[in-house]
Write a protein that holds these residues in place. Structure first.
Motif, PDB file in Angstrom:
ATOM      1  N   PRO A 125       0.802  -1.231   0.000  1.00  0.00           N
ATOM      2  CA  PRO A 125       0.000   0.000   0.000  1.00  0.00           C
ATOM      3  C   PRO A 125       0.830   1.275   0.000  1.00  0.00           C
ATOM      4  O   PRO A 125       0.302   2.352  -0.272  1.00  0.00           O
ATOM      5  CB  PRO A 125      -0.811  -0.122   1.291  1.00  0.00           C
ATOM      6  N   ALA A 132       3.515  -6.471   0.605  1.00  0.00           N
ATOM      7  CA  ALA A 132       2.270  -7.132   0.994  1.00  0.00           C
ATOM      8  C   ALA A 132       2.373  -8.620   0.707  1.00  0.00           C
ATOM      9  O   ALA A 132       3.233  -9.066  -0.058  1.00  0.00           O
ATOM     10  CB  ALA A 132       1.082  -6.533   0.245  1.00  0.00           C
ATOM     11  N   HIS A 162      -4.452  -3.158   5.863  1.00  0.00           N
ATOM     12  CA  HIS A 162      -4.570  -2.695   4.483  1.00  0.00           C
ATOM     13  C   HIS A 162      -4.936  -3.917   3.644  1.00  0.00           C
ATOM     14  O   HIS A 162      -4.204  -4.919   3.660  1.00  0.00           O
ATOM     15  CB  HIS A 162      -3.254  -2.097   3.996  1.00  0.00           C
ATOM     16  N   TYR A 164      -6.389  -5.467  -0.239  1.00  0.00           N
ATOM     17  CA  TYR A 164      -6.564  -5.246  -1.679  1.00  0.00           C
ATOM     18  C   TYR A 164      -7.335  -6.457  -2.203  1.00  0.00           C
ATOM     19  O   TYR A 164      -6.763  -7.404  -2.730  1.00  0.00           O
ATOM     20  CB  TYR A 164      -5.193  -5.129  -2.344  1.00  0.00           C
ATOM     21  N   TRP A 222      -6.488  -0.606  -2.929  1.00  0.00           N
ATOM     22  CA  TRP A 222      -6.124  -0.684  -1.514  1.00  0.00           C
ATOM     23  C   TRP A 222      -7.186  -0.014  -0.651  1.00  0.00           C
ATOM     24  O   TRP A 222      -7.645   1.090  -0.957  1.00  0.00           O
ATOM     25  CB  TRP A 222      -4.771  -0.028  -1.263  1.00  0.00           C
ATOM     26  N   TYR A 224      -7.887   0.826   3.501  1.00  0.00           N
ATOM     27  CA  TYR A 224      -7.409   0.803   4.891  1.00  0.00           C
ATOM     28  C   TYR A 224      -8.636   0.632   5.775  1.00  0.00           C
ATOM     29  O   TYR A 224      -9.480   1.531   5.868  1.00  0.00           O
ATOM     30  CB  TYR A 224      -6.672   2.095   5.214  1.00  0.00           C
TER      31      TYR A 224
END
Length: 566
Positions: A125, A132, A162, A164, A222, A224
């Motif tokens: 991120p 990641a 985070h 995705y 992404w 959060y």
């Protein structure tokens, strides 16, 4: 003279007047024990009702006392760092960056390092190339995180990550529950359908609470996200990119968070096809409900700039014997790592100070030359042994107390990077075992060798033995073992709950020494469970089962040992 009773059909009211509590309890005692039907107008039925009411009030007071104690403990833990730990980097109870530098390690130093299966590194991120973990959205792509008690956020919590997402649904942070009455659910934080974020704080008492759901997830991007719960208010909240997305009253007193954690795949139900697909980074867990300002501040908790390499704070040297040393000053974090394919073998460790002029970067205005925490080696081994990389906080809370109050301390360790492999199982290693193997008459004998045959369709089933079942192994040569793995049968009744792995330098008669004791083996699953944090070198080993989940004899599908090579 007895007081007049109530009119017919009216409930009796008990009035205390000017009685003190002491007199009231004396009155209650006489009302219960006196042979007459009433004392000062209070009948035995009234006394019994009053006694029940007092018991109910006492129960509520006890619960509030526990709640106040927890709040006081949390408040103190939040205040202490401001005065005594100026260099502390986080107050998380678990923080997994999930990147190339730290892997699945818990960098808080609490020792709950994850074990990744079927994952890959991917862009993170913060724009970092390997920032990641990528999950494939299959049953074989997940992270297992143990729970040594530090992840038990019993009353209040915050989960941040985070994410995705590229798939439909799946667990982001899922405690592996064991209560069959609620389908083995515990506290969990999920992606659903596929844009929904879900938080459900399951009750520790088995209460299947309501969930909180918010449609906030963006696919192929992404996000959060976070979930918080505060038992003092009973309110659970969902957060998206630092903004409150949804809040709802749940009212759970104590949360079911005493279990291990699984990321991306639900461990309790192998038939559940919901697997998280996509990337996850900077997974964080706190034992209190964060405010919006705190959630926003934690967004960049895993940026590389948060973990700078300060000159003098971390020093690594290599000697001709390949023994390396590393140190960090008090309140810093010691990071150890080995090259790909190698794991850490911890030789020694010291949290304290052995010399006034050792490591000048760790200033020493008040010095002691005989200061060492007794738990130094066991703590570092517990966090690092057998791992490719690890992190340990140089914090006296981590080491069970301050070994020399007022003295500036450091944490140093000596270690080697070894090539580690899971030993190729050999049924001929078995030289002794407890009980009589089950032989059902179909030509198959379920002896101890079945736990080393690599076949998950067979298992060891000792008969006529109920406690301290064992298997003795002769590895034919000395091996350094740092991890052990077991596959339970999965029916709970015959599943191992606790065991001790012992070693002996000599053959029969053996001289057994304990290498590691494990009391957290999960029942109700046949999935592989790995345990590390120890080191022992010997030719002869004994796997001693000290407890099953029901008291019946164990059924063991597989036993594996992880050995280090020079």
């Amino acid at each position: 003279m007895p007081l007049a009773g109530p009119a017919a059909g009216e409930p009796r009211k008990i009035t205390m007047g000017n009685w003190t509590y002491s007199k009231a309890f004396v009155l209650l005692y006489f009302a219960v024990m006196w042979p007459n039907q009433n004392v000062y107008g209070i009948t035995k039925q009234d006394a019994a009702r009053l006694k029940r009411r007092i018991s109910e009030v006492k129960t509520k007071i006890d619960r509030l006392t526990l709640r106040v104690a927890h709040v006081r403990e949390h408040t103190l833990s939040q205040r202490l760092p401001a005065f005594t730990q100026p260099h502390a980097t986080t107050d998380a109870v678990g923080l997994w960056p999930l990147n190339a530098r730290f892997g699945a390690s818990d960098i808080t130093g609490n020792g709950n390092d994850g074990t990744a299966t079927g994952t890959q590194l991917a862009a993170g991120p913060y724009g970092d190339a390997d920032g990641a973990f990528l999950f494939s959205g299959t049953a074989n792509s997940y992270i297992d995180i143990p729970n040594n008690g530090k992840l038990d956020v019993r009353y209040s919590f915050t989960i941040l990550a985070h994410v995705y997402p590229t798939g439909e649904d799946g667990p982001i942070f899922d405690y592996v529950g064991t209560n069959p009455n609620i389908w083995h659910w515990a506290l969990h934080f999920w992606q659903l359908q596929p844009h929904d974020l879900q938080l459900r704080p399951i009750g520790r008492d088995g209460h299947f609470s309501s969930d909180v759901v918010a449609r906030v997830l963006q696919l192929d991007a992404w996000n959060y996200v976070g979930g918080t719960y505060d038992s003092t208010t009973g309110v659970a909240s969902l957060w998206s990119n630092g903004e409150l997305a949804r809040e709802q009253y749940i009212g759970v007193t104590e949360v079911a968070s005493q279990h291990p954690v699984r990321v991306a795949v639900r461990a309790q139900d192998e038939d559940d096809p919901r697997y998280f697909a996509g990337r996850i980074a900077c997974l964080q867990l706190y034992n209190y409900a964060m405010t919006q300002e705190q959630i926003v501040a934690a967004r960049d908790a895993c940026k590389e700039s948060v973990f700078p390499t300060v000159p003098g704070q971390l020093l690594t040297t290599t000697t001709s014997s390949d023994i390396q040393t590393a140190y960090t000053c008090e309140w810093g974090t010691l990071h150890l790592s080995c090259a790909e394919g190698k794991t850490l073998l911890i030789m020694d460790a010291t949290f304290g100070r052995a010399s006034p002029d050792r490591y000048p970067a760790c200033g020493c205005s008040v010095c002691s030359t005989n200061c060492r925490a007794a738990s130094s080696l066991s703590v570092v081994r517990g966090a690092c042994q057998g791992q490719q990389q690890c992190a340990v906080r140089a914090d006296y809370f981590v080491f069970g107390g301050d070994p020399c109050l007022g003295v500036q301390k450091y944490l140093d360790t000596s270690y080697r990077c070894m090539t580690g492999v899971w030993l190729v199982r050999d049924p001929s290693w078995v030289v002794d075992s407890a009980g009589t193997p089950w032989a059902p008459g179909n030509g198959v004998t379920y002896d101890a060798a079945k736990a080393l045959d690599g076949d998950t369709g067979t298992y060891w089933n000792p008969q006529e033995v109920w406690a301290n079942c064992y298997i003795v192994l002769d590895l034919t040569a000395s091996h350094t073992i740092t991890r052990v793995a077991v596959n339970n049968y999965g029916d709970t009744i015959h599943d191992i709950a606790a065991f001790t792995l012992q070693k002996s330098q000599v053959g029969s008669p053996y001289d057994w020494e304990g290498a590691v004791t494990v009391t957290t083996v999960q029942g109700g699953t046949s999935q592989r469970q790995e345990f590390g944090g120890f080191e022992g070198t010997a030719r002869y080993w004994r796997f001693l089962i000290t407890e099953t989940h029901s008291g019946w004899q164990p059924w063991l599908i597989e036993l594996d040992l992880y050995g280090l090579l020079e």
